[in-house]
Design a protein around this motif. Structure first.
Motif, mmCIF file in Angstrom:
data_model
loop_
_atom_site.group_PDB
_atom_site.id
_atom_site.type_symbol
_atom_site.label_atom_id
_atom_site.label_comp_id
_atom_site.label_asym_id
_atom_site.label_seq_id
_atom_site.Cartn_x
_atom_site.Cartn_y
_atom_site.Cartn_z
ATOM 1 N N GLU A 364 0.820 -1.203 0.000
ATOM 2 C CA GLU A 364 0.000 0.000 0.000
ATOM 3 C C GLU A 364 0.860 1.261 0.000
ATOM 4 O O GLU A 364 0.489 2.271 -0.612
ATOM 5 N N ARG A 365 2.013 1.214 0.645
ATOM 6 C CA ARG A 365 2.921 2.360 0.654
ATOM 7 C C ARG A 365 3.475 2.636 -0.737
ATOM 8 O O ARG A 365 3.733 3.786 -1.100
ATOM 9 N N GLN A 366 3.658 1.596 -1.539
ATOM 10 C CA GLN A 366 4.279 1.742 -2.855
ATOM 11 C C GLN A 366 3.283 2.021 -3.977
ATOM 12 O O GLN A 366 3.690 2.236 -5.114
ATOM 13 N N ARG A 367 2.000 2.020 -3.693
ATOM 14 C CA ARG A 367 1.006 2.210 -4.740
ATOM 15 C C ARG A 367 0.975 3.655 -5.234
ATOM 16 O O ARG A 367 1.139 4.581 -4.450
ATOM 17 N N PRO A 368 0.697 3.848 -6.544
ATOM 18 C CA PRO A 368 0.583 2.785 -7.538
ATOM 19 C C PRO A 368 1.960 2.301 -7.992
ATOM 20 O O PRO A 368 2.833 3.112 -8.316
ATOM 21 N N ALA A 369 2.137 0.988 -8.010
ATOM 22 C CA ALA A 369 3.410 0.409 -8.427
ATOM 23 C C ALA A 369 3.588 0.609 -9.921
ATOM 24 O O ALA A 369 2.698 0.298 -10.705
ATOM 25 N N GLY A 370 4.753 1.126 -10.306
ATOM 26 C CA GLY A 370 5.019 1.388 -11.716
ATOM 27 C C GLY A 370 5.801 0.267 -12.364
ATOM 28 O O GLY A 370 5.406 -0.896 -12.309
ATOM 29 N N SER A 371 6.941 0.598 -12.943
ATOM 30 C CA SER A 371 7.756 -0.383 -13.647
ATOM 31 C C SER A 371 9.177 -0.357 -13.092
ATOM 32 O O SER A 371 9.661 0.679 -12.642
ATOM 33 N N ASN A 372 9.846 -1.515 -13.125
ATOM 34 C CA ASN A 372 11.268 -1.548 -12.781
ATOM 35 C C ASN A 372 12.134 -1.383 -14.034
ATOM 36 O O ASN A 372 13.352 -1.536 -13.970
ATOM 37 N N ASN A 373 11.491 -1.090 -15.168
ATOM 38 C CA ASN A 373 12.161 -0.849 -16.449
ATOM 39 C C ASN A 373 12.887 -2.083 -16.980
ATOM 40 O O ASN A 373 13.722 -1.968 -17.878
ATOM 41 N N LEU A 374 12.550 -3.247 -16.435
ATOM 42 C CA LEU A 374 13.133 -4.503 -16.893
ATOM 43 C C LEU A 374 12.044 -5.457 -17.371
ATOM 44 O O LEU A 374 11.952 -5.767 -18.551
ATOM 45 N N PHE A 375 11.195 -5.911 -16.431
ATOM 46 C CA PHE A 375 10.136 -6.846 -16.813
ATOM 47 C C PHE A 375 8.925 -6.772 -15.890
ATOM 48 O O PHE A 375 8.007 -7.564 -16.024
ATOM 49 N N VAL A 376 8.913 -5.815 -14.974
ATOM 50 C CA VAL A 376 7.784 -5.593 -14.078
ATOM 51 C C VAL A 376 7.105 -4.293 -14.490
ATOM 52 O O VAL A 376 7.783 -3.275 -14.676
ATOM 53 N N ALA A 377 5.781 -4.298 -14.611
ATOM 54 C CA ALA A 377 5.089 -3.090 -15.051
ATOM 55 C C ALA A 377 3.619 -3.102 -14.651
ATOM 56 O O ALA A 377 2.911 -4.075 -14.906
ATOM 57 N N TRP A 378 3.189 -2.047 -13.984
ATOM 58 C CA TRP A 378 1.779 -1.687 -13.776
ATOM 59 C C TRP A 378 0.991 -2.731 -12.993
ATOM 60 O O TRP A 378 -0.158 -3.026 -13.306
ATOM 61 N N GLU A 379 1.577 -3.275 -11.941
ATOM 62 C CA GLU A 379 0.929 -4.397 -11.264
ATOM 63 C C GLU A 379 -0.113 -3.976 -10.228
ATOM 64 O O GLU A 379 -0.963 -4.782 -9.852
ATOM 65 N N THR A 380 -0.089 -2.708 -9.784
ATOM 66 C CA THR A 380 -1.236 -2.210 -9.031
ATOM 67 C C THR A 380 -2.449 -2.152 -9.933
ATOM 68 O O THR A 380 -3.550 -2.569 -9.553
ATOM 69 N N LEU A 381 -2.266 -1.662 -11.134
ATOM 70 C CA LEU A 381 -3.374 -1.569 -12.093
ATOM 71 C C LEU A 381 -3.958 -2.945 -12.380
ATOM 72 O O LEU A 381 -5.182 -3.135 -12.344
ATOM 73 N N THR A 382 -3.119 -3.928 -12.662
ATOM 74 C CA THR A 382 -3.625 -5.209 -13.125
ATOM 75 C C THR A 382 -4.017 -6.170 -12.024
ATOM 76 O O THR A 382 -4.862 -7.048 -12.237
#
Length: 388
Positions: A364-382
């Protein structure tokens, strides 16, 4: 082990931090499509939340749409040869490839959630540019690079191929995945665990897109073997498990592979004492494969969920600021877990009802989670609060 709010110390009980049926979708070769990391019912849930202006989905959507990855002015930068050395030195197309893959996925998500065809067209432009050019990955980080980019390309391709009717280059893109990426990631890795976990994520996602059941089953088995060797549970015994048919077998060899850590507790990762960044890569790949396999009707959470839950809880405690005890990594931790907690938290807490107070607080502190610019992206959204 004993626990105080998720912190484990030698000699006492477990951490408080540590399935479901696959959703419906179009069937091909026994696979559900779209079905790599995200499914149609899952994204229908998200679209409803965004359209209603509900949080955290609306803020996460706005974050994605305003990112450079969704820019209509983005120009893909494909190369015939992507050369990546250690720590991407040299970087000949490494960052470009990874970020173009994320951009393709970003635009595919934006297309599905908004139904604005300009996003679908941009995703196709990026995927076609790379499928018409790339031939190989080279240098020491080639397997990891192929794993990172190869994890993201199938997410974008699944969404476009199975929700948009005008992609004439889909077969060429499939050929790229089969000939350029799959051979590179299929061989596995004896390096630190995050390498092979990312490689198996790519191999499994590609297998879904290619409707290759035999390959999918083979890579899931290898993934399960690697998960057991990446996250420790006290039920493993005095020492962590090792990868079948390889890896260090002696006590000293195992301790050395685990970055010199000799006290093992629930949720500790093989790379915890290296740094939380690489640990986060492994955790993310574990969660991603579990989500994909759940969509495909082979629920792996009964096999990996407890390790994932304990790892998230254990690392969340220290990422939130708890000082490291002297027995853990000599009392020194390199933090930076990254935006990797949302999927595991949703799966284990929201869907399965497990108590995960430390993971929840960090998520909850990190929301909205963005991207690590490698292979993680938009996981709060999804994935935030997503029951599908």
């Amino acid at each position: 082990m004993s626990v105080t709010d998720g912190i484990q110390v030698p000699n006492g009980p477990d951490s408080p931090d540590g399935g479901a049926n696959g959703p419906s979708g179009s069937q091909s070769g026994g696979f559900v499509h779209p079905g790599v990391l995200v499914s149609r019912p899952q994204l229908d849930f998200v679209r409803g939340k965004v359209e209603a202006g509900e949080q955290p989905w609306k803020a996460a959507y706005d974050q994605m749409i305003k990112s450079p990855y969704a820019s209509p002015r983005r120009v893909p930068r494909p190369r015939a040869e992507v050369e990546c050395g250690s720590h991407s030195n040299p970087d000949h197309g490494c960052r470009d490839e990874r970020e173009d893959a994320i951009a393709a996925y970003t635009n595919a998500l934006a297309w599905y959630l908004s139904k604005d065809e300009r996003y679908a067209a941009k995703a196709i432009e990026i995927m076609d540019a790379w499928s018409g050019r790339i031939a190989r990955h080279t240098n020491s980080n080639a397997p990891l690079q192929a794993g990172w980019a190869g994890s993201v390309w199938p997410r974008a391709a699944e969404l476009i191929r199975h929700t948009y009717s005008r992609w004439s280059g889909a077969d060429r893109f499939a050929g790229m995945l089969r000939t350029v990426y799959l051979p590179q990631v299929a061989v596995g890795s004896s390096a630190n665990g995050n390498w092979e976990l990312s490689m198996m994520e790519a191999a499994i996602g590609i297998s879904v897109f290619l409707d290759d059941r035999d390959a999918y089953d083979e890579f899931v088995d290898r993934y399960l073997d690697r998960v057991r060797a990446f996250i420790y549970l006290k039920s493993d015994g005095d020492l962590p498990k090792t990868v079948s048919g390889g890896g260090a077998q002696s006590r000293s060899g195992i301790i050395n592979y685990w970055q010199g850590q000799s006290t093992f507790v629930d949720g500790l990762s093989q790379e915890t004492c290296r740094d939380f960044v690489h640990t986060g890569y492994g955790i993310a790949a574990i969660a991603h494969v579990a989500e994909t396999s759940r969509i495909q009707g082979r629920d792996l959470y009964p096999q990996v969920g407890e390790r994932l839950r304990k790892a998230l809880g254990f690392h969340s405690v220290y990422q939130r600021g708890e000082p490291a005890p002297s027995w853990l990594c000599n009392g020194k931790l390199n933090l930076g877990l990254g935006p990797v907690t949302e999927i595991g938290f949703n799966a284990m807490s929201n869907r399965l009802g497990e108590r995960m107070p430390n993971t929840q607080a960090l998520t909850e502190r990190q929301r909205p989670a963005g991207s690590n610019n490698l292979f993680v992206a938009w996981e709060t959204l999804t994935h935030a609060g997503n029951p599908s």
